[in-house]
Write a protein that holds these residues in place. Structure first.
Motif, PDB file in Angstrom:
ATOM      1  N   UNK A  85       9.384  10.140 -13.833  1.00  0.00           N
ATOM      2  CA  UNK A  85       8.913   9.201 -12.826  1.00  0.00           C
ATOM      3  C   UNK A  85       7.783   8.337 -13.362  1.00  0.00           C
ATOM      4  N   UNK A  86       7.580   7.192 -12.748  1.00  0.00           N
ATOM      5  CA  UNK A  86       6.380   6.407 -13.008  1.00  0.00           C
ATOM      6  C   UNK A  86       5.304   6.944 -12.073  1.00  0.00           C
ATOM      7  N   UNK A  87       4.046   6.641 -12.362  1.00  0.00           N
ATOM      8  CA  UNK A  87       2.973   7.095 -11.487  1.00  0.00           C
ATOM      9  C   UNK A  87       3.129   6.468 -10.105  1.00  0.00           C
ATOM     10  N   UNK A  88       3.434   5.170 -10.067  1.00  0.00           N
ATOM     11  CA  UNK A  88       3.630   4.508  -8.776  1.00  0.00           C
ATOM     12  C   UNK A  88       4.795   5.108  -8.003  1.00  0.00           C
ATOM     13  N   UNK A  89       5.883   5.408  -8.686  1.00  0.00           N
ATOM     14  CA  UNK A  89       7.042   6.008  -8.028  1.00  0.00           C
ATOM     15  C   UNK A  89       6.738   7.410  -7.513  1.00  0.00           C
ATOM     16  N   UNK A  90       5.995   8.166  -8.304  1.00  0.00           N
ATOM     17  CA  UNK A  90       5.630   9.519  -7.891  1.00  0.00           C
ATOM     18  C   UNK A  90       4.734   9.483  -6.650  1.00  0.00           C
ATOM     19  N   UNK A  91       3.735   8.602  -6.675  1.00  0.00           N
ATOM     20  CA  UNK A  91       2.839   8.501  -5.518  1.00  0.00           C
ATOM     21  C   UNK A  91       3.586   8.002  -4.285  1.00  0.00           C
ATOM     22  N   UNK A  92       4.502   7.060  -4.464  1.00  0.00           N
ATOM     23  CA  UNK A  92       5.293   6.573  -3.321  1.00  0.00           C
ATOM     24  C   UNK A  92       6.141   7.696  -2.731  1.00  0.00           C
ATOM     25  N   UNK A  94       5.378  10.870  -2.702  1.00  0.00           N
ATOM     26  CA  UNK A  94       4.489  11.797  -1.992  1.00  0.00           C
ATOM     27  C   UNK A  94       3.828  11.186  -0.764  1.00  0.00           C
ATOM     28  N   UNK A  95       3.444   9.900  -0.860  1.00  0.00           N
ATOM     29  CA  UNK A  95       2.627   9.266   0.186  1.00  0.00           C
ATOM     30  C   UNK A  95       3.395   8.306   1.066  1.00  0.00           C
ATOM     31  N   UNK A  96       4.520   7.853   0.586  1.00  0.00           N
ATOM     32  CA  UNK A  96       5.218   6.741   1.221  1.00  0.00           C
ATOM     33  C   UNK A  96       4.798   5.456   0.532  1.00  0.00           C
ATOM     34  N   UNK A  97       5.693   4.462   0.484  1.00  0.00           N
ATOM     35  CA  UNK A  97       5.416   3.241  -0.266  1.00  0.00           C
ATOM     36  C   UNK A  97       4.178   2.474   0.201  1.00  0.00           C
ATOM     37  N   UNK A  98       3.968   2.348   1.505  1.00  0.00           N
ATOM     38  CA  UNK A  98       2.832   1.563   1.997  1.00  0.00           C
ATOM     39  C   UNK A  98       1.504   2.220   1.616  1.00  0.00           C
ATOM     40  N   UNK A 100       0.989   4.383  -0.836  1.00  0.00           N
ATOM     41  CA  UNK A 100       0.858   4.342  -2.297  1.00  0.00           C
ATOM     42  C   UNK A 100       0.354   2.977  -2.752  1.00  0.00           C
ATOM     43  N   UNK A 101       0.831   1.916  -2.117  1.00  0.00           N
ATOM     44  CA  UNK A 101       0.363   0.575  -2.481  1.00  0.00           C
ATOM     45  C   UNK A 101      -1.117   0.413  -2.118  1.00  0.00           C
ATOM     46  N   UNK A 102      -1.510   0.898  -0.958  1.00  0.00           N
ATOM     47  CA  UNK A 102      -2.913   0.837  -0.530  1.00  0.00           C
ATOM     48  C   UNK A 102      -3.818   1.583  -1.524  1.00  0.00           C
ATOM     49  N   UNK A 103      -3.407   2.778  -1.906  1.00  0.00           N
ATOM     50  CA  UNK A 103      -4.169   3.577  -2.856  1.00  0.00           C
ATOM     51  C   UNK A 103      -4.214   2.879  -4.214  1.00  0.00           C
ATOM     52  N   UNK A 104      -3.095   2.339  -4.655  1.00  0.00           N
ATOM     53  CA  UNK A 104      -3.041   1.647  -5.941  1.00  0.00           C
ATOM     54  C   UNK A 104      -3.959   0.443  -5.995  1.00  0.00           C
ATOM     55  N   UNK A 105      -3.990  -0.329  -4.922  1.00  0.00           N
ATOM     56  CA  UNK A 105      -4.882  -1.497  -4.863  1.00  0.00           C
ATOM     57  C   UNK A 105      -6.337  -1.042  -4.917  1.00  0.00           C
ATOM     58  N   UNK A 106      -6.680  -0.013  -4.146  1.00  0.00           N
ATOM     59  CA  UNK A 106      -8.057   0.497  -4.141  1.00  0.00           C
ATOM     60  C   UNK A 106      -8.459   0.996  -5.527  1.00  0.00           C
ATOM     61  N   UNK A 107      -7.599   1.762  -6.175  1.00  0.00           N
ATOM     62  CA  UNK A 107      -7.915   2.281  -7.502  1.00  0.00           C
ATOM     63  C   UNK A 107      -8.007   1.168  -8.533  1.00  0.00           C
TER      64      UNK A 107
END
Length: 194
Positions: A85-92, A94-98, A100-107
């Motif tokens: 998996x990619x990190x983004x795919x893995x987080x999506x 676990x967290x759901x796409x929306x 995961x995107x919020x967390x990714x932007x913050x990080x």
């Protein structure tokens, strides 16, 4: 350098970060968190064991792990385009796409507070809870910092745990910025040497 497998690294790190403010923010469910952390840290361990610096402290087995990103090829920490998996795919997953995107932007905002390249970035430093408070983390950090100095680099890191700030300051880091990760995210202290 590293005498640890990705499985061992992910297990040590998942235990070490089980109550970390960032991991609590990422994965609020306490029962799910260790497993989600292990999956995420396993992906990072695979990358750093191949293209980074991994320091390990062992007793009867590994009890602490530090993973450093060094400048140069492979420094971005991501999986190749064919790797899953990619990190983004893995987080999506676990967290759901929306979320995961919020967390990714913050990080993603944290990169602006790091020193200019080249630098060494301490991505993770974790000590198993049963080995905590024995100086192991400091020994591991000093080992990595010696390599950073020998390479003529500045070291930097981001911590979301306020208890870690004095520890890192005692090892020569100073706070460069204090950042809130979104409206409900933890405070982050961006730190660097030099």
């Amino acid at each position: 350098m590293a005498e640890i497998s990705a499985v061992q690294a992910r297990t040590v790190l998942a235990r070490a970060f089980a109550d970390d403010p960032l991991m609590v923010w990422f994965f609020p469910d306490a029962e799910v968190r260790p497993h989600a952390c292990a999956a995420m840290f396993g992906l990072l361990a695979e990358h750093y064991l191949a293209d980074g610096r991994v320091d390990v402290a062992s007793r009867t087995g590994p009890v602490a792990v530090a993973m450093w990103r060094w400048p140069g090829p492979g420094a971005d920490g991501g999986a190749g385009p064919e790797e899953l998996p990619s990190m983004g795919g893995l987080l999506a997953a676990f967290m759901g796409p929306a979320r995961a995107q919020e967390v990714g932007v913050a990080m993603g905002t944290l990169a602006a507070f790091r020193p200019p390249e080249p630098h060494a970035y301490l991505h993770l430093l974790g000590v198993s809870p049963d080995a905590a408070r024995q100086g192991i983390g400091g020994e591991l950090l000093d080992r990595g910092l010696a390599a950073v100095r020998a390479a003529g680099l500045v070291a930097c890191l981001d911590t979301m745990n306020p208890a870690n700030v004095p520890f890192y300051e005692a090892h020569g880091f100073s706070v460069r910025a204090e950042v809130e990760l979104g409206p409900d995210g933890p405070t982050t202290w961006s730190m660097a040497t030099g």
